[in-house]
Scaffold this motif. Structure first.
Motif, short mmCIF file in Angstrom:
data_model
loop_
_atom_site.label_atom_id
_atom_site.label_comp_id
_atom_site.label_asym_id
_atom_site.label_seq_id
_atom_site.Cartn_x
_atom_site.Cartn_y
_atom_site.Cartn_z
N LEU A 98 7.62 1.71 -6.71
CA LEU A 98 7.51 0.44 -6.28
C LEU A 98 6.90 -0.55 -7.57
N ALA A 99 7.72 -1.69 -7.79
CA ALA A 99 7.34 -2.58 -8.90
C ALA A 99 5.77 -2.89 -8.89
N GLY A 100 5.21 -2.61 -9.88
CA GLY A 100 3.80 -2.91 -10.16
C GLY A 100 2.97 -1.64 -10.38
N TRP A 101 3.31 -0.45 -9.93
CA TRP A 101 2.65 0.56 -9.90
C TRP A 101 2.24 1.00 -11.40
N PRO A 102 1.10 1.63 -11.77
CA PRO A 102 0.77 1.90 -13.34
C PRO A 102 1.63 2.80 -13.75
N ARG A 103 1.50 2.79 -15.29
CA ARG A 103 2.36 3.82 -15.97
C ARG A 103 2.15 5.14 -15.65
N VAL A 118 1.08 -1.35 -0.01
CA VAL A 118 -0.03 -0.09 0.07
C VAL A 118 1.00 1.07 -0.01
N GLN A 119 0.57 2.03 -0.82
CA GLN A 119 1.40 3.52 -0.83
C GLN A 119 1.13 4.24 0.38
N PRO A 120 2.17 4.65 1.07
CA PRO A 120 1.82 5.44 2.28
C PRO A 120 2.04 6.79 1.99
N ALA A 121 1.73 7.77 3.03
CA ALA A 121 1.70 8.92 2.61
C ALA A 121 3.43 9.49 2.54
#
Length: 859
Positions: free
Chosen positions: A456-461, A424-427
């Motif tokens: 982070l590997a996996g986040w969209p373009r 999960v992307q933290p603040a």
């Protein structure tokens, strides 16, 4: 038959981490010791016929699923790692670090550790967390919680501390780069989309290659090494079979790596980080000889005209990218380039990868990644026999499109029970590559460090166009680090700058938890002793081996050594002191989490938990009619409108409007790909004047006898000639492959010791003279165990990551650069160095494991 006194348990021996296991093995234990490691037999508790074992039939041959797991040497040798003299058995505190007085950060890596109790250690950690929270806020705590290592689920090796801090209310996360996918992530995504990591759709391609591919090009990869840690040896067996049925295998790489040595029909040596020039010269040949698929480009791609003009020299560059132009850049003779291009055009050709290497982990690596997609587009990407396959990390993210072997009917998952890193992307976060800059205050403006993308590997373009910053508004700088992945210095770019950061006065407290005293642990203030997975009960899954997907119980093999605890338990001890233990464990015990994992695994309907425990494992059937499953990009090839890519236009975007609009002034990653030898950010090229001082390019692969920084202390591996080179002083040095022509020029021979250096520092290595590396290039694998001579300057262990570029991939792509950079080489007199640095060269040393823990701990 085994002795009745022998207990057998199952363990996943892959080093993938993040709850995604591999390399299932049967571990035999007697008298509390691991005595034998064997492949797991899939038919031990079942009749395999009910699981529909697959067979690939092509060209008169058959390739079948194995009846047992295909474990690599890593799995067999790992038992030596469990009982390594390098194990941390008790909590340790740096002797001159006083949380209530002088902290002496300048002595990190120098002063020794003393034993303390768990109670004292957790009291200190809890107190430091509360102090930091009160004085600065929790965003001043950096959690380093990622990386490759033992794969655990309930006792997850990486990220338990994030779950604790979620209960406390915040932290700053070290966001792990897409490391082995850097170029694809930052480059190829903008051509063909392909979230999550920018690599190819490769479903069912083992069948397609066997049936339709005439030539398989292994570009910058080692088929016999890299897959070992993540999925075993099925790829090796498959490539042997390809040779049997007549599929030609071409290796393009600077070295005759182990895959090349075993399988190549032709080796084409190329200078590290010049693959883009070779790509362009191949495309030039196709353009001038009219051997490219014009109809496909017209219907499946946009923006090709920009690249065509650049290749032919019709744009402002005015330089045709001919084979003659490419020859002095990449080292491949023009005649070879033309022969390869012509063979490629007239035969069905696919490309194979295994991650890593100078192709994709170097400066400006997004350019060869983009050009490779363009290369394939010009010959009709997705036509049967023309795809890109990856021989590692199969079933990635549980996606059928990432499974080139025959797919399973069900892909088990243990995500619901995984207690490690929370995706999960933290603040507040910092890309891993920017941690030293963040700590040392090397900011992009007066008040903050800025970059684009969560990374982070996996986040969209589209996330790559969002600007982020550290510190986030209202937050303070970092003052505490807690790591459960203490190998930054040995695995990332600019390790010497990280050592400087770890010794900064800004950082009041450094906590490490790890089974072994190695690498970043040397710079900690407190160390918590962690046990190995062999000392824990758990549950595991193997989805990447390629034969069958398997869910298994991982019963404890041996009792924990010393006072070691699992990562989950260790963080739990701190949670108790902070009053949030029940929230941290979410009200479940170890046994309840294991049961919960099974009950949410996608296979719970096949049997009861009690039956699963009794049998020890369950495999899932091969999908019915798997042969009819989509092959790579064939749907896109057949109908680009119906099966559009996840790019803005749905087509291959050879010219990216998104890049042009978001980064109009970026001359390092423009809207269409180019060859960039050097620029303002990097000068790691033989074409730059800096090469006069540092004339060699280094290729730093995934290591043959390690997985990244894991297992450098396995005695069995150290006995192997290509694992270590014994110097004249008896020290086992990390090998440096040198071509005989360069060895003669340098005046060195096998067994000598050389200094590998540049303006960022130096390390040592043992000479291995061989024709397996091209002239003007040296090879030294990455991930060796740190053995500092002068911390932040020099190293004896062969850690070339210390002298990698500190700068990231390019201006707007904060990826790693850990291969294909310039170095100088000179013969070293180890006896003279011993006089100059007596403390470093007189450390207690064991040829079985390397530097002894006794050098750093007061016993």
């Amino acid at each position: 038959m085994l002795n009745k006194d022998v207990k057998t348990v199952y363990k996943g021996t892959g080093l993938c981490s993040f709850g995604v296991g591999a390399n299932l093995a049967e571990i035999d234990v007697k008298d509390g010791k691991v005595v034998r490691t064997r492949p797991a037999r899939y038919d031990k508790a079942y009749d395999l016929a009910q699981f529909r074992p697959w067979t690939i039939k092509a060209r008169g041959g058959e390739f079948k699923a194995s009846r047992k797991s295909e474990i690599p040497p890593f799995a067999i040798g790992y038992k030596k790692r469990i009982t390594s003299p390098n194990r941390i058995l008790y909590p340790l505190k740096r002797e001159d670090w006083d949380p209530d007085g002088e902290r002496n950060p300048q002595n990190r890596g120098k002063s020794k550790f003393v034993r303390i109790s768990w109670d004292e250690a957790t009291d200190i950690i809890a107190s430091e967390i509360r102090r930091i929270e009160k004085e600065y806020g929790l965003e001043s705590v950096l959690l380093q919680c990622d990386g490759h290592g033992e794969t655990k689920v309930v006792h997850a090796a990486h990220g338990c501390n994030t779950r604790l801090f979620n209960q406390l209310g915040g932290f700053t996360m070290q966001a792990r780069q897409p490391d082995s996918w850097e170029g694809w992530y930052w480059g190829a995504k903008h051509v063909w989309g392909q979230d999550p990591v920018g690599q190819a759709d490769m479903g069912n391609l083992l069948l397609d290659i066997a049936e339709n591919t005439d030539m398989l090009v292994f570009w910058g990869c080692d088929m016999e090494t890299t897959p070992w840690g993540w999925g075993g040896q099925l790829p090796s067996r498959y490539c042997n079979w390809l040779s049997d049925i007549g599929v030609k295998q071409i290796y393009i790489c600077p070295d005759v790596n182990y895959g090349c040595a075993a399988h190549n029909d032709k080796w084409i040596p190329v200078f590290p980080n010049t693959d883009a020039a070779l790509h362009l010269a191949i495309m030039y040949t196709w353009l001038v000889e009219d051997t490219w698929n014009k109809e496909y480009i017209e219907t499946h791609a946009v923006g090709f005209e920009y690249l065509r003009k650049y290749i032919l020299g019709e744009d402002e560059d005015k330089t045709p990218k001919t084979p003659k132009w490419a020859e002095p850049i990449c080292g491949v003779p023009a005649r070879t380039i033309k022969a390869l291009a012509r063979q490629w055009a007239k035969t069905k050709t696919s490309i194979a990868h295994c991650n890593g290497g100078s192709l994709i982990r170097s400066t400006y690596s997004h350019e060869p990644a983009r050009l490779e997609v363009c290369l394939m587009a010009m010959q009709g990407l997705g036509e049967r026999g023309r795809n890109i396959v990856k021989f590692i990390e199969w079933n990635f993210y549980g996606m059928d499109s990432q499974m080139p072997a025959p797919r399973s009917e069900i892909v088990p998952t243990l995500d619901p029970a995984y207690r490690g890193f929370n995706f999960v992307q933290p603040a507040s976060f910092i890309p891993k590559t920017l941690i030293p800059k963040a700590i040392l205050g090397d900011y992009t403006d007066e008040n903050s460090l800025k970059w684009h993308g969560f990374t982070l590997a996996g986040w969209p373009r589209w996330d790559q166009f969002i600007e982020y910053q550290y510190p986030i508004p209202g937050a303070k700088e970092l003052h505490m680090i807690w790591t459960d992945t203490p190998c930054w210095t040995t695995c990332w770019n600019g390790g010497n700058s990280m050592i400087e950061a770890l010794r900064s006065e800004k950082i009041h407290t450094v906590i490490a938890q790890h089974p072994w005293l190695e690498n970043d642990c040397l710079y900690a203030d407190l160390i918590l002793p962690i046990n190995t997975k062999y000392e824990e009960n758990d549950i595991g899954v193997d989805n990447v081996g390629g034969n069958f997907c398997t869910l298994y119980m991982e019963d404890k093999a041996i009792e924990p050594l010393g006072e070691s605890k699992s990562d989950w338990e260790a963080v739990g001890e701190v949670a108790k002191k902070l009053g949030v233990y029940n929230a941290y464990v979410e009200g479940k015990t170890e046994e309840e989490w294991i049961r919960f994992g099974f009950e949410n695994s996608n296979v719970q309907h096949l049997m009861s938990f009690e039956e699963f425990k009794e049998k020890g494992y369950i495999i899932t059937p091969t999908a019915e009619n798997w042969e009819e499953s989509t092959r790579g990009f064939e749907n896109f090839y057949n109908d680009p409108e119906e099966y559009a890519l996840n790019t803005p236009t749905g087509k291959l975007e050879i010219y990216s409007e998104e890049l042009a609009n978001n980064f109009p002034d970026d001359d390092e990653r423009g809207p269409y790909p180019k060859f960039i030898p050097f620029g303002d950010r990097h000068q790691e090229s033989r074409l730059h004047p800096r090469s006069e001082k540092y004339p060699y390019l280094i290729v730093s692969n995934h290591p043959r006898w390690r997985v990244h920084a894991n297992m450098d202390d396995v005695t069995w591996f150290r006995e192997i000639e290509t694992c270590k080179v014994v110097g004249p002083d008896g020290y086992q040095y990390e090998p440096v492959w040198i071509n005989p022509k360069d060895a003669e020029k340098l005046g060195v021979k096998s067994g000598d010791v050389v200094k590998v250096f540049n303006d960022r520092g130096w390390t040592l290595g043992g000479v291995y003279v061989t024709e397996r590396i091209m002239p003007e290039v040296v090879l030294q694998d990455h991930g060796a165990r740190l053995d500092p001579i002068e911390s932040g300057i020099s190293d004896r262990g062969g850690v070339n990551n210390l002298i990698c570029p500190t700068e990231t991939t390019s201006k707007n792509a904060p990826g790693e650069c850990t291969s294909g950079f310039l170095v100088g080489i000179e013969k070293a007199d180890v006896f003279a160095l011993a006089k100059q640095y007596p403390e470093a060269f007189n450390r207690k040393y064991d040829q079985g494991i390397g530097v002894s823990i006794e050098n750093y701990v007061k016993l």
